[in-house]
Scaffold this motif. Structure first.
Motif, PDB file in Angstrom:
ATOM      1  N   GLY A  81       0.792  -1.226   0.000  1.00 34.25           N
ATOM      2  CA  GLY A  81       0.000   0.000   0.000  1.00 34.25           C
ATOM      3  C   GLY A  81       0.824   1.276   0.000  1.00 34.25           C
ATOM      4  O   GLY A  81       0.291   2.369  -0.218  1.00 34.25           O
ATOM      5  N   ASP A  82       2.122   1.176   0.243  1.00 39.92           N
ATOM      6  CA  ASP A  82       3.013   2.339   0.237  1.00 39.92           C
ATOM      7  C   ASP A  82       3.785   2.341  -1.082  1.00 39.92           C
ATOM      8  O   ASP A  82       4.649   1.493  -1.307  1.00 39.92           O
ATOM      9  CB  ASP A  82       3.973   2.254   1.423  1.00 39.92           C
ATOM     10  N   LYS A  83       3.479   3.295  -1.967  1.00 40.08           N
ATOM     11  CA  LYS A  83       4.078   3.300  -3.308  1.00 40.08           C
ATOM     12  C   LYS A  83       5.586   3.458  -3.273  1.00 40.08           C
ATOM     13  O   LYS A  83       6.304   2.881  -4.101  1.00 40.08           O
ATOM     14  CB  LYS A  83       3.458   4.418  -4.152  1.00 40.08           C
ATOM     15  N   GLU A  84       6.107   4.256  -2.327  1.00 40.13           N
ATOM     16  CA  GLU A  84       7.553   4.451  -2.235  1.00 40.13           C
ATOM     17  C   GLU A  84       8.256   3.166  -1.821  1.00 40.13           C
ATOM     18  O   GLU A  84       9.226   2.726  -2.455  1.00 40.13           O
ATOM     19  CB  GLU A  84       7.887   5.580  -1.251  1.00 40.13           C
ATOM     20  N   LEU A  85       7.744   2.545  -0.734  1.00 39.07           N
ATOM     21  CA  LEU A  85       8.370   1.312  -0.256  1.00 39.07           C
ATOM     22  C   LEU A  85       8.255   0.189  -1.289  1.00 39.07           C
ATOM     23  O   LEU A  85       9.228  -0.516  -1.565  1.00 39.07           O
ATOM     24  CB  LEU A  85       7.719   0.861   1.058  1.00 39.07           C
ATOM     25  N   SER A  86       7.055   0.036  -1.861  1.00 40.40           N
ATOM     26  CA  SER A  86       6.852  -1.066  -2.809  1.00 40.40           C
ATOM     27  C   SER A  86       7.690  -0.893  -4.069  1.00 40.40           C
ATOM     28  O   SER A  86       8.226  -1.866  -4.603  1.00 40.40           O
ATOM     29  CB  SER A  86       5.372  -1.187  -3.165  1.00 40.40           C
ATOM     30  N   SER A  87       7.847   0.354  -4.558  1.00 43.70           N
ATOM     31  CA  SER A  87       8.644   0.564  -5.772  1.00 43.70           C
ATOM     32  C   SER A  87      10.116   0.262  -5.522  1.00 43.70           C
ATOM     33  O   SER A  87      10.807  -0.304  -6.381  1.00 43.70           O
ATOM     34  CB  SER A  87       8.485   1.997  -6.281  1.00 43.70           C
ATOM     35  N   MET A  88      10.609   0.596  -4.330  1.00 45.91           N
ATOM     36  CA  MET A  88      12.000   0.296  -3.994  1.00 45.91           C
ATOM     37  C   MET A  88      12.217  -1.211  -3.882  1.00 45.91           C
ATOM     38  O   MET A  88      13.236  -1.748  -4.345  1.00 45.91           O
ATOM     39  CB  MET A  88      12.383   0.971  -2.674  1.00 45.91           C
ATOM     40  N   ILE A  89      11.261  -1.905  -3.277  1.00 52.20           N
ATOM     41  CA  ILE A  89      11.385  -3.357  -3.125  1.00 52.20           C
ATOM     42  C   ILE A  89      11.305  -4.049  -4.482  1.00 52.20           C
ATOM     43  O   ILE A  89      12.043  -5.008  -4.757  1.00 52.20           O
ATOM     44  CB  ILE A  89      10.298  -3.885  -2.162  1.00 52.20           C
ATOM     45  N   ILE A  90      10.431  -3.571  -5.368  1.00 48.77           N
ATOM     46  CA  ILE A  90      10.343  -4.140  -6.718  1.00 48.77           C
ATOM     47  C   ILE A  90      11.653  -3.903  -7.475  1.00 48.77           C
ATOM     48  O   ILE A  90      12.148  -4.793  -8.182  1.00 48.77           O
ATOM     49  CB  ILE A  90       9.149  -3.531  -7.492  1.00 48.77           C
ATOM     50  N   MET A  91      12.248  -2.727  -7.312  1.00 48.59           N
ATOM     51  CA  MET A  91      13.499  -2.413  -8.000  1.00 48.59           C
ATOM     52  C   MET A  91      14.622  -3.354  -7.550  1.00 48.59           C
ATOM     53  O   MET A  91      15.360  -3.905  -8.387  1.00 48.59           O
ATOM     54  CB  MET A  91      13.898  -0.957  -7.731  1.00 48.59           C
ATOM     55  N   ILE A  92      14.743  -3.572  -6.247  1.00 43.15           N
ATOM     56  CA  ILE A  92      15.800  -4.460  -5.772  1.00 43.15           C
ATOM     57  C   ILE A  92      15.495  -5.907  -6.161  1.00 43.15           C
ATOM     58  O   ILE A  92      16.405  -6.706  -6.409  1.00 43.15           O
ATOM     59  CB  ILE A  92      16.004  -4.331  -4.231  1.00 43.15           C
ATOM     60  N   GLY A  93      14.200  -6.246  -6.261  1.00 44.80           N
ATOM     61  CA  GLY A  93      13.823  -7.587  -6.694  1.00 44.80           C
ATOM     62  C   GLY A  93      14.238  -7.863  -8.132  1.00 44.80           C
ATOM     63  O   GLY A  93      14.781  -8.934  -8.443  1.00 44.80           O
ATOM     64  N   ILE A  94      14.008  -6.887  -9.029  1.00 46.59           N
ATOM     65  CA  ILE A  94      14.407  -7.041 -10.435  1.00 46.59           C
ATOM     66  C   ILE A  94      15.929  -7.140 -10.548  1.00 46.59           C
ATOM     67  O   ILE A  94      16.472  -7.981 -11.274  1.00 46.59           O
ATOM     68  CB  ILE A  94      13.880  -5.868 -11.273  1.00 46.59           C
ATOM     69  N   SER A  95      16.623  -6.280  -9.805  1.00 46.39           N
ATOM     70  CA  SER A  95      18.080  -6.289  -9.833  1.00 46.39           C
ATOM     71  C   SER A  95      18.632  -7.620  -9.322  1.00 46.39           C
ATOM     72  O   SER A  95      19.566  -8.188  -9.885  1.00 46.39           O
ATOM     73  CB  SER A  95      18.623  -5.129  -8.993  1.00 46.39           C
ATOM     74  N   SER A  96      18.025  -8.135  -8.255  1.00 48.73           N
ATOM     75  CA  SER A  96      18.492  -9.390  -7.669  1.00 48.73           C
ATOM     76  C   SER A  96      18.196 -10.589  -8.565  1.00 48.73           C
ATOM     77  O   SER A  96      18.923 -11.581  -8.547  1.00 48.73           O
ATOM     78  CB  SER A  96      17.842  -9.598  -6.300  1.00 48.73           C
ATOM     79  N   LEU A  97      17.131 -10.504  -9.346  1.00 50.82           N
ATOM     80  CA  LEU A  97      16.754 -11.610 -10.216  1.00 50.82           C
ATOM     81  C   LEU A  97      17.601 -11.658 -11.487  1.00 50.82           C
ATOM     82  O   LEU A  97      18.035 -12.724 -11.923  1.00 50.82           O
ATOM     83  CB  LEU A  97      15.276 -11.508 -10.581  1.00 50.82           C
ATOM     84  N   PHE A  98      17.871 -10.478 -12.072  1.00 51.40           N
ATOM     85  CA  PHE A  98      18.496 -10.458 -13.391  1.00 51.40           C
ATOM     86  C   PHE A  98      19.915  -9.880 -13.445  1.00 51.40           C
ATOM     87  O   PHE A  98      20.640 -10.133 -14.401  1.00 51.40           O
ATOM     88  CB  PHE A  98      17.617  -9.646 -14.363  1.00 51.40           C
ATOM     89  N   VAL A  99      20.299  -9.074 -12.449  1.00 47.56           N
ATOM     90  CA  VAL A  99      21.559  -8.333 -12.572  1.00 47.56           C
ATOM     91  C   VAL A  99      22.618  -8.806 -11.577  1.00 47.56           C
ATOM     92  O   VAL A  99      23.721  -9.205 -11.969  1.00 47.56           O
ATOM     93  CB  VAL A  99      21.319  -6.810 -12.407  1.00 47.56           C
ATOM     94  N   ILE A 100      22.295  -8.779 -10.290  1.00 45.14           N
ATOM     95  CA  ILE A 100      23.265  -9.133  -9.246  1.00 45.14           C
ATOM     96  C   ILE A 100      23.836 -10.544  -9.407  1.00 45.14           C
ATOM     97  O   ILE A 100      25.025 -10.769  -9.124  1.00 45.14           O
ATOM     98  CB  ILE A 100      22.639  -8.950  -7.843  1.00 45.14           C
TER      99      ILE A 100
END
Length: 407
Positions: free
Chosen positions: A217-236
């Protein structure tokens, strides 16, 4: 100096010094495991599988761990996880010391460590605020903690490279087992004023649902978590292929592999030291975008580097980008989540960060098997840049909808 200001707190100082030694041992073992598995099997896929089983529990267990930690004494949980981690390290050290090179057993023990880490990492992160009396110093403490972790990433592989080429793998594993002694001693010397938590009326499953609703429900928190999720899945997960870069691409040895790990660690320290100097949490969104762009671009350049020194230079820049990205997101979540939900919010960060890496390790292992390691790293960098662009567009859209321009 202001950069070390959070070390004035006794509890954080003890935590900092104890973890410093333990993490050097952890990186010695991590380097030795990766080198041993690839030396014995020559399989990029098995290399990815070891990374998968050591981190996949974070994807499944982190939300549960966050709810459990919000309900109990975090300090006691941390003590238990460190003791169990020491026992796991001892079992792995015994396995290698007696030259019982059983890959399934090594994978199983890596899975056990992953289960422990799902609770340990969430607990350590949520306990950080209890170690710093002045909450304005929390970002500095988080950044110093990250600096310490990444200094260990330099020192650990460097020591491992020397031990691997001079004495063998068993010295690295025994060293990691011994490194848990000082961290346990420091934890026992700490005097934390932990608030006694009353037994909650709600079930842990209800609290799990509340945590998800709060974060989503918090757009700031959720967008940051989604960003780190994408990075962790495909980049890191590009790190999974570094033994292949060292041994096959650049025709090196275990010491060459340790140089790659240490180069990334050096970059990570540079990124962490920059964040430790921040006076406020205001620019964290902007730092996340810039760091993510640096990370993706450095991987593209690393993929096409034809000389070892150039590859190590781009590896250093990848460390700067990765460290600044993950630390900025971590700090943002800790400073912007409510105290009652902090453990659960951090658990979703841990789930997105550590939980996605194992799946990414398998994906990049398959990609490298089919298209080669250079192309796999190139694809990772390209995805990182695309994700950064989409994140920036989303943040600007959200900021404009609130009536101000995102910086």
């Amino acid at each position: 100096m202001s950069i070390f200001r959070s070390l004035k707190y006794r509890n954080f100082k003890l935590f900092f010094y104890g973890q410093s030694i333990s993490l050097i041992g952890t990186w010695m073992q991590k380097t030795a495991v990766a080198w041993l598995v690839y030396r014995l099997t020559g399989s990029a896929l098995l290399l990815g599988l070891v990374g998968f089983v050591s981190l996949i529990p974070s994807l499944v267990l982190s939300p549960y761990a966050g709810s459990l930690i919000d309900r109990h004494n975090r300090y006691r949980i941390l003590l238990v996880t460190q003791i169990v981690s020491m026992l796991q390290a001892g079992a792995l050290a015994a396995l290698i010391f007696f030259q019982y090179y059983n890959i399934p057993m090594i994978i199983f023990l890596s899975l056990i460590q992953g289960i422990i880490n799902a609770f340990d990492v969430t607990c350590r992160q949520s306990l950080m605020i209890e170690m710093v009396d002045d909450k304005d110093d929390l970002p500095n403490a988080i950044a110093l903690n990250s600096t310490m972790a990444n200094l260990a990433r330099i020192v650990g592989p460097a020591i491992a490279g020397i031990l691997l080429s001079t004495f063998g793998e068993d010295f690295c594993f025994v060293g990691n087992f011994i490194s848990y002694v000082p961290v346990l001693a420091c934890l026992l010397l700490m005097k934390l004023d932990i608030v006694v938590i009353q037994k909650p009326q709600k079930s842990i499953w209800v609290e799990l649902e509340e945590g998800f609703k709060y974060v989503s429900g918090d757009k700031e928190l959720s967008s940051m978590i989604i960003m780190i999720g994408i990075s962790s899945l495909f980049v890191i997960p590009f790190n999974t292929l570094m033994p292949i870069f060292a041994k096959d691409v650049f025709a090196g040895t275990a010491r060459t592999f340790s140089w790659f790990e240490s180069a990334a660690g050096l970059g990570s320290v540079i990124g962490a030291m920059y964040l430790a100097n921040l006076k406020s949490a205001r620019p964290l969104m902007k730092i996340t975008i810039i760091a993510s762009a640096i990370f993706g671009l450095s991987l593209l350049l690393l993929a096409f580097a034809d000389r070892l020194p150039i590859a190590l230079l781009f590896m250093t820049f990848s460390g700067i980008g990765m460290m600044a990205q993950t630390s900025a997101i971590n700090t943002y979540i800790q400073t912007h989540s409510s105290p009652a939900m902090r453990g659960r919010a951090i658990s979703y960060y841990v789930m997105a960060y550590q939980g996605m890496i194992p799946i990414g390790s398998l994906l990049i292992g398959w990609t490298a098997q089919g298209f080669g390691p250079r192309m796999a790293v190139c694809i990772a960098g390209a995805i990182g840049l695309v994700a950064t662009g989409l994140f920036m567009l989303y943040r600007n859209k959200v900021s404009h909808s609130k009536g101000f321009v995102f910086e």
